[in-house]
Write an enzyme that holds these catalytic residues in place. Structure first.
Site, mmCIF file in Angstrom:
data_model
loop_
_atom_site.group_PDB
_atom_site.id
_atom_site.type_symbol
_atom_site.label_atom_id
_atom_site.label_comp_id
_atom_site.label_asym_id
_atom_site.label_seq_id
_atom_site.Cartn_x
_atom_site.Cartn_y
_atom_site.Cartn_z
ATOM 1 N N CYS A 50 -30.822 -2.936 -8.641
ATOM 2 C CA CYS A 50 -32.170 -2.577 -9.099
ATOM 3 C C CYS A 50 -33.053 -2.190 -7.908
ATOM 4 O O CYS A 50 -32.822 -1.165 -7.282
ATOM 5 C CB CYS A 50 -32.776 -3.714 -9.929
ATOM 6 S SG CYS A 50 -34.149 -3.151 -10.984
ATOM 7 N N HIS A 64 -28.705 -5.227 -13.845
ATOM 8 C CA HIS A 64 -28.636 -6.662 -13.613
ATOM 9 C C HIS A 64 -27.525 -7.250 -14.485
ATOM 10 O O HIS A 64 -27.175 -6.705 -15.537
ATOM 11 C CB HIS A 64 -29.957 -7.339 -14.007
ATOM 12 C CG HIS A 64 -31.121 -6.971 -13.161
ATOM 13 N ND1 HIS A 64 -31.249 -7.368 -11.849
ATOM 14 C CD2 HIS A 64 -32.239 -6.242 -13.446
ATOM 15 C CE1 HIS A 64 -32.394 -6.911 -11.364
ATOM 16 N NE2 HIS A 64 -33.005 -6.228 -12.309
#
Length: 535
Positions: free
Chosen positions: A366, A452
């Site tokens: 991310c 994630h």
């Protein structure tokens, strides 16, 4: 258990309980999850609830709503699907003074603490229309709680911080403000490992107003070490002073971890620097260094690595700590540009670049993925404009106002992968990557993705670790039988065992079924009621 009101079956309101704490990190999340798992094992339809959560660790529900990871974990303990109803207000800090407000799973704006908690003095013109936003949300959170109580037999609510934060009581929607609005009995948890637990219980109660005290039904001691009989005289004196029983003494449990709100923790190992690594399956171990960037978010991504026998995970903030690392992870962050500056100031950026040039593995997740790219255009999060990235991946990132919230499923390294996405940055992949990697890419030994949770997919995690071991020249072999989901279930069962074996479950059940007991005494001096509050 048949005495609990049947919310799901009859449409009547189910029972409820609020778990408060003497301090932050007293164990509210653990106790809430443990009660949920205990009730679920008894066949009770139960759901967790936290009206307002402040955390950089969040999760995406199947319908694309963002909630705190602690509530997603508690839903797993209750064996129910996570929902935005379980955490209607999530605050994601962007600095010491402001947070993004996520309402019912969707971001609605950025507010200073003064603009959110109340008082327009010092607030910006754009914030004054939202001044005291927290107080206005009480109706929203009570409606969410009521809906959960209509569809479940019981709802176990978690408070935040301490209920005795008298400076914030007027606008409170998560502790006694919620308990008063929903007529919930309250159990206060205290961490005896910190010391001063009796004073904390007494002082917490005595600082509440008379009307708030009427809801505080008892206490739970958490993290006790030693012979509980030595504690009993103090518990009896506490009952004499407050008129309230202690409903359990939970022992200190080593290695007991869950998805927490904040703090450097690896869930399956406790604190990382105290972790005990299982023996490796092969001839060697792997060392993983996670850069402890500012505003680090969803560091729970490395939990699955720490669960692997022979994998050592540690958080680092100095370049020399990367020297012996076989894998460096750049985790997510709520401040990508700020984290980039931090990496450069500390010499970590140069150390990571040297690693990449030497063919040593780096993984960005991310915000970490965004930092590995060539350029970041940010007029949303930092408003810094165009910033040069680390230049290790052929990626250009532009921050969008709209936040991406998704639960993608795909394939990488020949294995099925599930994950979740929470980001404002939109990545444009250029053409010179060696191979795609989930929604990101790989160049040499540098990998990047927005996903994630991908390392929780067992087959993919093993395949990725094999690639890392090859690049690092380690004789490391992933254990073939590590099942992260099963390990998480075992931890949740341990939480349920703590409640079942060490708490007065009959007393807890009476509170959930029957509500607030009558005749709870007042403990002076008590806080004065705030304006317009009934005594």
């Amino acid at each position: 258990m048949s005495g609990i009101p049947g919310g799901g079956a009859t449409g009547a309101q189910g029972g409820g309980l609020l778990v408060a704490g003497t301090t932050s990190d007293a164990g509210k999340s653990v106790v809430t999850a443990g009660i949920c798992r205990w009730l679920s094992r008894k066949g009770v339809s139960v759901a967790p609830f936290k009206a307002q959560n402040m955390s950089l660790n969040s999760f995406v529900t199947r319908d694309g709503a963002e909630i705190g990871r602690a509530q997603a974990m508690q839903a797993a303990a209750a064996r129910v699907e996570p929902s935005a109803l379980m955490n209607p207000v999530l605050l994601k800090p962007g600095s010491d003074r402001s947070s993004q407000v996520v309402l019912l799973g969707r971001p609605v704006g950025e507010l200073s603490a003064r603009g959110y908690f109340g008082g327009s003095g010092g607030a910006s013109p754009g914030e004054k229309q939202h001044s005291g936003r927290q107080e206005a949300l009480l109706g929203t959170v009570t409606e969410c709680l009521a809906e959960l109580r209509r569809t479940h037999d019981a709802v176990i609510c978690e408070g935040a911080g301490s209920p005795a934060e008298i400076n914030l009581r007027r606008t409170d929607i998560v502790n006694l403000g919620l308990a008063r609005a929903a007529r919930l009995p309250v159990v206060v948890v205290g961490d005896i490992d910190r010391g001063g637990v009796f004073a904390s219980f007494f002082g917490t109660t005595a600082l509440l107003s008379e009307a708030d005290q009427r809801l505080v039904a008892g206490y739970l001691v958490n993290k006790f070490r030693g012979d509980v009989t030595l504690l009993e005289p103090g518990l009896e004196m506490l009952r004499g002073l407050t008129g309230r029983p202690t409903m359990g003494v939970l022992p200190y449990a080593h290695g007991l971890g869950i998805d927490e709100e904040d703090g450097l923790r690896v869930s399956l190992r406790g604190t990382v620097r105290e972790s005990v690594v299982a023996p490796p399956h092969g001839a060697d171990i792997l060392r993983v260094a996670v850069a402890a960037v500012p505003l680090m978010s969803n560091f729970t991504d490395v939990d699955a690595l720490a669960a692997e026998p022979g994998v050592v995970v540690r958080f680092v903030d100095r370049p020399e700590e990367l020297t012996d690392a076989d894998l460096v992870v750049l985790p997510g962050t709520r401040g990508t540009v700020r984290a980039l500056e931090w990496l450069r100031e500390r010499g970590l950026a140069a150390a990571i670049a040297r690693r990449a040039a030497e063919g040593r593995p780096v993984l960005g997740i991310c915000g970490g993925f965004q930092m590995l790219g060539e350029r970041i255009e940010d007029e949303v999060e930092s408003r810094a404009g165009t910033v040069e990235g680390l230049g290790l991946l052929p990626v250009r990132v532009r921050f969008a106002v709209h936040k991406t919230l998704a639960r993608p499923v795909g394939e990488a390294l020949g294995e099925r992968v599930e994950g979740y996405e929470i980001h404002h940055g939109v990545a444009e992949l250029l053409d010179d990557a060696d191979e795609p990697f989930l929604d990101g890419c790989r160049v040499g030994s540098v990998w990047g993705t927005h996903w994630h949770g991908s390392l929780e997919s067992d087959g993919f995690r093993r395949a990725f670790l094999r690639r890392v071991a090859d690049a690092a020249g380690r004789a490391f072999v992933p254990a073939p039988d590590t099942r992260f989901g099963e390990l998480r279930e075992e931890q949740l069962d341990r939480l349920g065992d703590l409640i079942e074996e060490h708490a007065d479950t009959d007393a807890l059940l009476r509170l959930i079924e029957n509500g607030v007991p009558e005749g709870l005494p007042f403990v002076p001096p008590g806080a004065p009621p705030f304006p317009q509050e009934p005594r």
